[in-house]
Design an enzyme around this catalytic site. Structure first.
Site, short mmCIF file in Angstrom:
data_model
loop_
_atom_site.label_atom_id
_atom_site.label_comp_id
_atom_site.label_asym_id
_atom_site.label_seq_id
_atom_site.Cartn_x
_atom_site.Cartn_y
_atom_site.Cartn_z
N ASP A 15 0.83 -1.21 0.00
CA ASP A 15 0.00 0.00 0.00
C ASP A 15 0.86 1.26 0.00
O ASP A 15 1.93 1.30 0.62
CB ASP A 15 -0.91 -0.01 1.24
CG ASP A 15 -2.01 1.03 1.15
OD1 ASP A 15 -2.35 1.45 0.03
OD2 ASP A 15 -2.53 1.42 2.21
N HIS A 32 3.50 2.86 -8.76
CA HIS A 32 3.36 1.41 -8.92
C HIS A 32 4.64 0.80 -9.48
O HIS A 32 5.05 -0.29 -9.07
CB HIS A 32 2.19 1.10 -9.84
CG HIS A 32 0.86 1.46 -9.26
ND1 HIS A 32 0.47 1.08 -7.99
CD2 HIS A 32 -0.19 2.18 -9.78
CE1 HIS A 32 -0.76 1.54 -7.75
NE2 HIS A 32 -1.17 2.22 -8.80
N LEU A 126 11.63 -20.54 -0.97
CA LEU A 126 10.63 -19.57 -0.54
C LEU A 126 9.40 -19.72 -1.42
O LEU A 126 9.51 -19.80 -2.65
CB LEU A 126 11.16 -18.14 -0.66
CG LEU A 126 10.14 -17.04 -0.31
CD1 LEU A 126 9.95 -16.97 1.21
CD2 LEU A 126 10.57 -15.68 -0.86
#
Length: 232
Positions: A15, A32, A126
């Site tokens: 965010d 972004h 991961l």
């Protein structure tokens, strides 16, 4: 930091990109782009710290309400991100997984995402979940519809069964949620899975979120007393 009990599954709401750009008199799309660049660094650092699963909230079911130009940019940015960063994820033995309704994505986006997931499916170091066209309530509706389709009987329904119908089936629930950007809500993110997740909020906007910020979140988590409804 080396003595911390590191959260094995960390979720992050990405965010603050738009506000970060606005502060610099740039278009939201620029925020972004910079935010996407930050994903790889935090992803690799999480792996280095011993995190086993990292779940990133990238695009919600509600984000389709944004201007068409911004949505189109985000879809193209995702394609570009996978094409330019996927080799790094493969080199680091990271497995990519998508949480959300991929059927509603543009064909090219869906194709690129699913191919990356398939190509990285055997990686072990991961698990990188990207929540894409994801909403917690929509996930539950999807799960319940599939349970009905499969003829699940009332007495068969329990928490374990419901979990097996979620997009995150087979995964552990998040230990820690990090939300940069100053907002104090979870925004329809993993609402079933986060029943006992520890929350960490920071005013730092995502493009400015650093490894030091990640350490602060892990340290805060390490100081929590997780009782899961019981007593010590």
């Amino acid at each position: 930091m080396d003595k911390l009990n590191v959260a094995k599954h960390v979720a992050i709401i990405l965010d603050g990109n738009g506000r970060w750009a606005k502060k610099r008199l740039k278009p939201r799309t620029y925020g972004h782009k910079v935010g996407a660049e930050n994903v790889i660094d935090i992803c690799l650092y999480a792996k280095e710290k011993g995190v086993e699963c990292l779940t990133l909230y990238a695009f919600s079911t509600e984000n389709w309400k944004r201007p068409k130009e911004e949505v189109s940019y985000l879809m193209n940015l995702l394609i570009s991100f996978i094409k330019t960063k996927f080799d790094i994820l493969m080199k680091e033995d990271c497995k990519l997984n998508i949480l959300g309704d991929t059927d509603a994505l543009p064909d090219k986006v869906r194709e690129v995402c699913l191919k990356a997931c398939e190509d990285s499916k055997d990686n072990k170091s991961l698990l990188l979940n990207v929540a894409l066209n994801y909403g917690g309530r929509a996930e539950l509706v999807h799960a319940f519809k599939n349970m009905l389709r499969d003829g699940i009987k009332e007495d068969e329904v329990d928490e374990e069964l419901i979990s097996s119908y979620l997009y995150s089936k087979g995964q552990s629930d998040p230990d820690l949620l990090i939300r940069p950007g100053g907002e104090l809500r979870i925004s329809n993110f993993l609402i079933y899975q986060m029943a006992y997740t520890e929350f960490y909020f920071t005013d730092t906007l995502w493009p400015d979120f650093t490894r030091e910020d990640f350490d602060k979140a892990l340290e805060a988590y390490n100081n929590r007393n997780r009782r899961f409804g019981g007593l010590e």
